[in-house]
Design a protein around this motif. Structure first.
Motif, mmCIF file in Angstrom:
data_model
loop_
_atom_site.group_PDB
_atom_site.id
_atom_site.type_symbol
_atom_site.label_atom_id
_atom_site.label_comp_id
_atom_site.label_asym_id
_atom_site.label_seq_id
_atom_site.Cartn_x
_atom_site.Cartn_y
_atom_site.Cartn_z
ATOM 1 N N ILE A 48 7.316 22.989 31.283
ATOM 2 C CA ILE A 48 7.206 22.708 32.269
ATOM 3 C C ILE A 48 6.442 23.410 33.252
ATOM 4 O O ILE A 48 7.349 24.392 33.826
ATOM 5 C CB ILE A 48 8.820 22.340 32.285
ATOM 6 N N TYR A 80 11.991 25.655 26.045
ATOM 7 C CA TYR A 80 10.834 25.076 27.077
ATOM 8 C C TYR A 80 10.866 26.162 27.640
ATOM 9 O O TYR A 80 11.468 27.166 28.170
ATOM 10 C CB TYR A 80 11.213 23.904 27.870
ATOM 11 N N PHE A 103 4.657 18.079 32.434
ATOM 12 C CA PHE A 103 4.992 18.615 31.243
ATOM 13 C C PHE A 103 3.839 18.415 29.916
ATOM 14 O O PHE A 103 2.692 17.538 30.159
ATOM 15 C CB PHE A 103 6.124 17.383 31.061
ATOM 16 N N TYR A 123 14.119 13.721 31.747
ATOM 17 C CA TYR A 123 14.385 15.086 30.868
ATOM 18 C C TYR A 123 15.191 14.716 29.621
ATOM 19 O O TYR A 123 14.124 15.184 28.457
ATOM 20 C CB TYR A 123 15.081 15.990 31.328
#
Length: 148
Positions: A48, A80, A103, A123
């Motif tokens: 991200i 992430y 993303f 999200y």
């Protein structure tokens, strides 16, 4: 002879399917990444990447965005990789935006959210997409723009 034709067609279909699968697995992204980001991308870890101007950190939109991002980081988005980036590095795909989120995950399209994310459902939708969970209609409504 008839079986030979069927056999040949069958193997041709299998071969084409394997070629198509190989193409998807080796899918590249349309943006230039630093060597460090490229290594993370190649490892299969979701990234991200976000950008914002420092002048906006006192705004309500920034506060909401930061709270939702931190909630995701501490919850279902713990695996992430997160990084602030300079908008100039991605100007070819963000069309002059200064606040955006990208993303990325190997084998998936790149998604762009233009502006601050002030809906936590974004999200959730991305997490489901990148973990191959089924998307609901609500999830689809919150999916960012696919740029690849």
């Amino acid at each position: 002879m008839r079986y030979l034709k069927l056999f040949s067609i069958f193997y041709l279909c299998v071969f084409m399917g394997l070629v198509a699968c190989t193409h998807v697995d080796n899918q590249s992204h349309p943006i230039a990444l630093s060597d460090d980001f490229e290594k993370i991308y190649d490892s299969g870890q979701p990234l991200i990447l976000y950008s914002y101007r420092d002048e906006v950190v006192l705004s309500e939109a920034y506060a909401d965005w930061e709270a939702y991002l931190n909630d995701f980081k501490q919850g279902t988005g713990q695996n992430y990789f997160y990084s602030k980036v300079e908008s100039d590095e991605f100007k070819s795909i963000v069309s002059g935006s200064t606040e955006f989120t990208l993303f990325l995950k190997k084998g998936y399209p790149v998604f762009l959210y233009d502006g601050f994310i002030v809906e936590p459902q974004v999200y959730t939708a991305i997490r489901k997409m990148l973990s191959k969970e089924p998307l609901t209609n609500v999830d689809r409504a919150f999916m960012p723009e696919k740029i690849q």
